[in-house]
Design a protein around this motif. Sequence first.
Motif, short mmCIF file in Angstrom:
data_model
loop_
_atom_site.label_atom_id
_atom_site.label_comp_id
_atom_site.label_asym_id
_atom_site.label_seq_id
_atom_site.Cartn_x
_atom_site.Cartn_y
_atom_site.Cartn_z
N ASN A 242 3.06 -4.35 -5.75
CA ASN A 242 1.99 -3.35 -5.62
C ASN A 242 1.60 -2.90 -7.02
O ASN A 242 2.48 -2.67 -7.86
CB ASN A 242 2.46 -2.13 -4.83
CG ASN A 242 2.57 -2.41 -3.34
OD1 ASN A 242 1.63 -2.21 -2.59
ND2 ASN A 242 3.74 -2.87 -2.91
N ILE B 58 -7.97 -5.18 5.09
CA ILE B 58 -7.11 -4.79 3.99
C ILE B 58 -6.66 -5.99 3.17
O ILE B 58 -6.62 -5.95 1.94
CB ILE B 58 -5.86 -4.03 4.50
CG1 ILE B 58 -6.28 -2.66 5.06
CG2 ILE B 58 -4.84 -3.83 3.38
CD1 ILE B 58 -6.85 -1.72 4.02
N THR C 123 -8.72 -5.23 -1.52
CA THR C 123 -9.19 -3.88 -1.84
C THR C 123 -9.84 -3.77 -3.21
O THR C 123 -10.59 -2.82 -3.45
CB THR C 123 -8.02 -2.89 -1.76
OG1 THR C 123 -6.94 -3.37 -2.58
CG2 THR C 123 -7.53 -2.77 -0.34
N TYR D 224 -6.78 4.54 4.21
CA TYR D 224 -5.46 4.31 3.63
C TYR D 224 -5.33 5.02 2.28
O TYR D 224 -4.29 5.63 1.98
CB TYR D 224 -5.22 2.81 3.45
CG TYR D 224 -4.75 2.09 4.69
CD1 TYR D 224 -4.95 2.63 5.96
CD2 TYR D 224 -4.09 0.87 4.61
CE1 TYR D 224 -4.52 1.98 7.10
CE2 TYR D 224 -3.66 0.21 5.76
CZ TYR D 224 -3.87 0.76 6.98
OH TYR D 224 -3.44 0.12 8.11
N SER D 225 -6.38 4.93 1.47
CA SER D 225 -6.35 5.57 0.15
C SER D 225 -6.25 7.08 0.27
O SER D 225 -5.49 7.74 -0.45
CB SER D 225 -7.61 5.19 -0.64
OG SER D 225 -7.67 3.81 -0.88
N PHE E 91 -9.70 0.73 4.09
CA PHE E 91 -9.17 1.04 2.75
C PHE E 91 -9.41 2.50 2.38
O PHE E 91 -8.54 3.15 1.79
CB PHE E 91 -9.81 0.12 1.72
CG PHE E 91 -9.48 0.47 0.29
CD1 PHE E 91 -8.19 0.32 -0.19
CD2 PHE E 91 -10.44 0.98 -0.57
CE1 PHE E 91 -7.86 0.65 -1.50
CE2 PHE E 91 -10.13 1.31 -1.88
CZ PHE E 91 -8.84 1.15 -2.33
N SER F 286 -4.21 -8.38 -1.07
CA SER F 286 -5.18 -7.38 -0.65
C SER F 286 -6.58 -7.78 -1.12
O SER F 286 -6.76 -8.50 -2.10
CB SER F 286 -4.82 -6.02 -1.24
OG SER F 286 -4.85 -6.08 -2.66
N PHE G 51 0.85 -1.19 0.00
CA PHE G 51 0.00 0.00 0.00
C PHE G 51 0.88 1.24 0.00
O PHE G 51 0.59 2.23 0.64
CB PHE G 51 -0.96 0.02 1.19
CG PHE G 51 -2.33 0.51 0.83
CD1 PHE G 51 -2.50 1.72 0.17
CD2 PHE G 51 -3.46 -0.21 1.16
CE1 PHE G 51 -3.75 2.20 -0.16
CE2 PHE G 51 -4.72 0.25 0.85
CZ PHE G 51 -4.87 1.46 0.18
#
Length: 772
Positions: free
Chosen positions: A338, A248, A273, A284-285, A281, A271, A193
Amino acid sequence: MSRKGTRSIFILLFFLNFGTLSSQTVQKEKQPLIVVLKNLSEKFNVSFSYVDNTINDKECIVPDASLSLEDILEFLKMETQLDFELLDNRFVVIKIPKKSKTNYRIQHLEEVVVTNYLTTGITKLNDGSITIKPQTFGILPGLIEPDILQTIQAIPGVLSADETVSNINIRGGTHDQNLLLWDGIKMYQSGHFFGLISAFNPYTTKRVNVYKNGTRAKYGDGISSIIDMQLPDDIDQELNAGIGFNLINADGYAKIPLSKKMELQLSTRRSITDFINTATFEQYSKRIFQDSDFEKSKNNRNSISRNETFYFYDVTAKFLYDITKKDKLRFHFLHVNNNLNYDEQSSINDRNESLNSKLSQRNSAIGMTYTRDWNNKLSMTSQIYVSNYDLDATNFDITNNQRLIQENEVYDGSVKLDINYSINNQFKINGGYQFTEVGISNLEDVNNPEFRSFIREVIKTHAVYAETGFLLNDAKTKLTLGGRLNQMSKFNLLLAEPRLSFSQRFLHYLRFEVLGEFKSQTTSQIIDLQNDFLGIEKRRWVLSNNDNIPVIKSKQASAGIHYSKNKLLISAEGYIKKVDGITTRSQGFQNQYQFVNSIGSYEIKGIDLLLNKQFSNTVSSWVSYSYNTNSYTFNELNNGEEFPNNVDIRHAVTFAGTYTNKNIKLALGLNWHSGKPTTAPSIHDNPDDEQITYSSPNSKNLDDYLRADCSATYAFNISDGARATVGASVWNVLNKKNIINSYYTLDIENKVNTVENESLGITPNVSFRVQF
């Protein structure tokens, strides 16, 4: 000497090593081990797994009732010469050790200073290092799982100025000055992330050693710290597996015996997500993508962002093969990834256009290790590995009809030979050789206007090292002297790096410690433009060229005193560190020095204080305070005068408490530190000159940072062989708006705009795990 006398000496040494034991224990009569295990099972609600023949005819002294479970297991290990492995604070596996006696002598050289340092599973050793064992990890505020790189931030002197695990500052250093090793292999990517979650699965990690100073001579690089993550390396013929999820990601792991000589360890995490949108999420975003090209495209009135997908995953595998009792072969594999994709659609000249922007970041590693025990004194370990890091971005700007491709790639190949020779219980020698070849390339390709740049650098380094360890004065004195010699033929450079670790115990509960080291590194991370790689992963790896990017060198010394008695720890450690060869591009300036390329240094002086008190075996509380002054010196900048470092955080305080009672674990904590330095526009700024005129660099500070966290877990049995754990946590309980970065831009009217980046807001998380 009689067997009884020998046993008494071993018990005495144990008392010296683990100052929490009562001297009266020696006087107690021995009882059958099976009786002792039954009592411990009832007291601590744990289950012991063993083969009957393993504990038959074994007797031991009944451990002191005031000891923690971990201390008791260490005591039983010394008493019975058996291995006691605690799994998830619930299952204890008892087995006959396969290691020779030499390995136990070696163990004496790594005497434990403090067990349950802050919480269970964290231990301080007499060489100045901190050891974290995720399998026996207790709980920390805000964490419901033993995230490795989040956990080390609980150690005094370690923090992240922007709350990420991809920007950990240890004693004033930048994140690229930390050497991360995964089973001996160097890692160039540390987070999922884009920095909020560690990229390393804690459930397949047996031990993490953290060095802030006085590192072993076998370690190169990492002028700020060593974070050495080690996977289980012994075949115990025990099946161990688990699965779990939080808001997550979901993960699973397995430790599978294939035969008496072979074992396979597997883990994977992915993840969720891109399947489900959770509150965690969302937070975090908001934190990671703020002020990025991705976020700007969503807010662009002339375009529409859609088909957004983000996910991450990691896969690890380790194959263990004991060829003979003396020969061991290990294969290692890791892949971390990622990935972000989004389409940007716009209507230009009555024509709809849709283009795909993307960002991927991955680190792959493969290695092989061979160990040979020549006899009970001499052993040899050789390793070969390749680590590959790749960061790719394609960024489309529909409005300006521009496409930008950026790539940063690292190839790191290494061969190591490490030799250990144990002369006796008090004297140990370690030496070896390491060859490393690192190649780093950077690509930038723009279509409008046409521009292409590709730069690739390669450095080959030969290193030899030697180290001696002494344990003297009835284990009260520990002295390690070593040195490392690095040779870089490309620069005709030969660097000598002495290392020192000295520890002296007084009165069984007082310890004085001195650490020192010289270190160097040839890799670093720089920022060319703040919107590089979509503004999300701005840093790119580069190699020293001994010109405008020199080899970074550091010198560090520290002295500390530690008092540990009656479950009270008081620790104070002062240090000074000087680092030469840093560049402005590696420091992330967003002021008048943003586009300046200059070479300089920083010097940090500080002190770390810790007060940790444990009440019975259920409550642990601590308060830590760090003070430091951290200053830059660039001869070409600020008239050659010192000015505050970008991470010159003068004061940092942490207060926390944990409660553990059988199946329940609770934690509550508070983190405060003074604000980061920042540079404000000058009051004499002229809006007509189309540029910002700044005041003195880093002459102002952001507001203080404050965050409260809490977490809780509850464990219960599903069946005789399975145990489940549910957990919940809240990060930033008070939803405090913390500004972690601030900078300034000009709008189309040449007015100065202030841009502020916020920390994570209130962020809940829940988890569920099952272990077999």
